[in-house]
Design an enzyme around this catalytic site. Structure first.
Site, PDB file in Angstrom:
ATOM      1  N   ASP A   8      49.078  37.138  40.746  1.00 10.85           N
ATOM      2  CA  ASP A   8      47.980  38.017  41.135  1.00 10.85           C
ATOM      3  C   ASP A   8      48.492  39.449  41.032  1.00 10.85           C
ATOM      4  OD1 ASP A   8      46.836  35.614  41.776  1.00 10.85           O
ATOM      5  OD2 ASP A   8      46.620  36.016  43.917  1.00 10.85           O
TER       6      ASP A   8
ATOM      7  N   ASP B 198      35.217  28.530  44.656  1.00 10.71           N
ATOM      8  CA  ASP B 198      36.006  28.711  45.871  1.00 10.71           C
ATOM      9  C   ASP B 198      35.165  28.208  47.033  1.00 10.71           C
ATOM     10  OD1 ASP B 198      37.899  30.037  44.277  1.00 10.71           O
ATOM     11  OD2 ASP B 198      36.887  31.952  44.566  1.00 10.71           O
TER      12      ASP B 198
END
EC number: 5.3.1.16
Length: 246
Positions: free
Chosen positions: A7, A129
């Site tokens: 990330d 998600d």
């Protein structure tokens, strides 16, 4: 299949706890060196999340990602706040193999369906998600998890299956960044319900036992970020546990 992940915020390698920008750990690592190491250990796919772009569409790290893609031989999958067709097309143009679309698939379903028709199902991975409520419903969150989306995982999958949906990344938000182990019951359930979709598992992976548990759940791949950064195990060890498809 093992899919190592990093990330990025403003060019730095970071990890968030449960998607919370306020709970950020920064690692003193070169993104390219880290990804090259993962590649050298045998990774065929790498996953990059543009967290700056996810928060601010005007600050996308596309130039950085282009440099990473050109410096690597592995296939690259990129996610993080893709909101427009121009952003999708730009990532594909710089050599990204697959673009991850999350919130937009919930909010603008017809638009993303049109992208499946135009770019093909191999170019797009849906990111689902999920928050699992007390009734066991898998509710898909949107906008970097800052708000609930209100649609179930199943309803979204059913909306995209007629458009050839092949790749979906599913994260149990309650496990993300926690190193508490993956929700293998979730992956077992969706892999059984939709066997023709390549499911990528994400969230909570801490040990090689976790990797083996996801391998045995019916998922096709596993995204591993934090456990590799803190050196709980190596990419090479993970691939020994779950070899890449030939």
């Amino acid at each position: 299949m093992i899919i190592p992940a990093i990330d990025l915020i403003e060019g730095q390698v970071v990890r968030l706890y449960q998607g919370d920008y306020a709970q950020k750990t920064t690692f003193d690592l070169s993104p390219l060196s880290q990804l090259k190491s993962y590649e050298a250990q045998g990774a065929n796919w790498l996953h990059i999340v543009d967290l700056t772009g996810a928060k601010d569409p005007n600050a996308r790290q596309t130039r950085l990602i282009a440099g990473l893609v050109s410096g690597l031989d592995a296939n690259i999958q990129v996610g993080g706040g893709i909101r427009t067709e121009a952003q999708l097309a730009e990532l594909l143009e710089i050599g990204v193999k697959r673009v991850v679309i999350g919130s937009l698939a919930v909010k603008e379903t017809a638009l993303v369906q049109s992208w499946f028709k135009k770019y093909g199902a191999d170019a797009i991975c849906l990111a689902l998600d999920v928050n699992i409520n007390e009734q066991g419903e898998k509710i898909v969150a949107v906008s970097g998890w800052q708000s609930g989306g209100g649609k179930s995982l199943e309803s979204l999958v059913d909306a995209f299956k007629p458009y050839g949906l092949k790749h979906a990344l599913v994260t149990d938000i309650s496990r993300d960044g926690t190193l508490k182990g993956a929700n293998t019951d979730l992956y077992r359930e969706i892999a059984a319900a939709y066997p023709d979709i390549n499911w990528q598992a994400s969230g909570g992976i801490a040990t090689l036992d976790d990797v083996a548990a996801v391998r045995d759940s019916g998922a096709d791949g596993i995204i591993i970020g934090k456990a590799l950064l803190i050196e709980n195990f190596t990419v090479r060890e993970a691939i020994q546990c779950w070899p890449n498809p030939q």
